[in-house]
Design a protein around this motif. Structure first.
Motif, short mmCIF file in Angstrom:
data_model
loop_
_atom_site.label_atom_id
_atom_site.label_comp_id
_atom_site.label_asym_id
_atom_site.label_seq_id
_atom_site.Cartn_x
_atom_site.Cartn_y
_atom_site.Cartn_z
N LYS A 185 0.85 -1.21 0.00
CA LYS A 185 0.00 0.00 0.00
C LYS A 185 0.87 1.24 0.00
CE LYS A 185 -3.57 -2.21 2.82
NZ LYS A 185 -4.73 -2.32 1.96
N ILE A 186 0.56 2.12 -0.94
CA ILE A 186 1.40 3.31 -1.09
C ILE A 186 1.36 4.19 0.15
CG2 ILE A 186 -0.32 4.78 -2.27
CD1 ILE A 186 2.17 5.44 -4.17
N ASP A 187 0.19 4.29 0.82
CA ASP A 187 0.12 5.17 2.00
C ASP A 187 0.95 4.61 3.15
OD1 ASP A 187 -2.01 3.20 2.02
OD2 ASP A 187 -2.61 4.11 3.93
N GLU A 208 4.54 5.48 2.38
CA GLU A 208 4.77 6.91 2.64
C GLU A 208 4.90 7.16 4.14
OE1 GLU A 208 5.33 9.44 0.64
OE2 GLU A 208 5.21 8.14 -1.13
N ARG A 209 4.01 6.55 4.92
CA ARG A 209 4.03 6.76 6.36
C ARG A 209 5.34 6.30 6.98
NH1 ARG A 209 -1.46 4.53 9.03
NH2 ARG A 209 -0.42 5.16 10.95
#
Ligand code: DC
Length: 213
Positions: free
Chosen positions: A95-97, A100-101
């Motif tokens: 998952k891209i989010d 990023e997190r």
């Protein structure tokens, strides 16, 4: 510039033992980025929302061939390294989010006097400025055996053919996901360590460090 060595490769390629030995020898910081993904998976399975803060409460003590992971005074080594968290962390890492997190947390490991960072996208995404990028592989049966030994040392029972298909499935997922897949970067140094000792591989890497930093 703070020197960085990035070591990427599939599960069981020997990244862990190699990175830890190198970090201890140089007295550099060590980032096990897979562990960050595993902690994320563990904390979300436990229902935590403020994961970035909670990750700081996870303590990792390690040596070349030993490790213990504690969270709020509880030993969670076997859970974090076990099959459920292996699968969940591989899924969440797509998952891209989530990626990023976890990016800033990983970057925060870059401190004097140097950093050894291991994972899947250390050379391509997290520390693309590294001057010593290693892509480490070993053949699948060797990788399965290494993982089996790790699990046995942790007191777990091992079914080799099941373990092999789990590792193959995870390799496939990690290499074929859309975001930051495990991919050899153009400027990385390819090392197949199937029949090399940690010391032999270290020698090659230390030569590169001396040449480039
Ligand atoms: O290295 P490991 O097996 O402990 O990593 C657990 C999972 O985390 C792995 O299946 C893929 C993911 N991961 C990632 O996506 N990017 C990284 N840099 C490191 C791990």
């Amino acid at each position: 510039m703070v020197p960085i060595v990035t070591i990427d490769g599939p599960s069981g390629s020997g990244k862990g033992a190699l990175s830890r030995t190198l970090a201890k020898k140089k007295k550099w910081n060590y980032l096990d980025s897979g562990l960050i993904y595993r902690c994320f998976a563990y904390l979300s399975s436990e229902g935590f929302e403020n994961i970035e803060e909670e990750i700081n409460n996870i303590e990792h003590s390690y040596d070349e061939n030993f490790e213990e992971i504690n969270f709020n005074g509880n030993k969670i080594t076997n859970i974090i390294r076990g099959p459920d968290i292996s699968i969940l962390s591989s899924e969440l890492s797509q998952k891209i989010d989530v990626r990023e997190r976890l990016l800033l947390i990983q970057k925060s490991y870059l401190r004097e006097p140097g950093l050894v960072a291991e994972g899947r996208d250390m050379s391509t995404r997290v520390f693309p400025d590294s001057k010593v990028k290693i892509f480490l592989t070993a053949n699948i049966d060797e990788r399965v055996n290494r993982r089996a030994n790790q699990l046995r040392n942790a007191g777990q029972k091992v079914n080799i053919s099941k373990l092999k298909s789990e590792i193959e499935a995870r390799d496939f997922k990690d290499s074929n996901r859309e975001v930051s897949p495990l991919k050899e970067s153009k400027d990385s140094f390819h090392i197949d360590n199937t029949s090399k000792s940690v010391e032999e591989t270290l020698e090659v890497i230390e030569e590169l460090i001396n040449e480039r930093y």
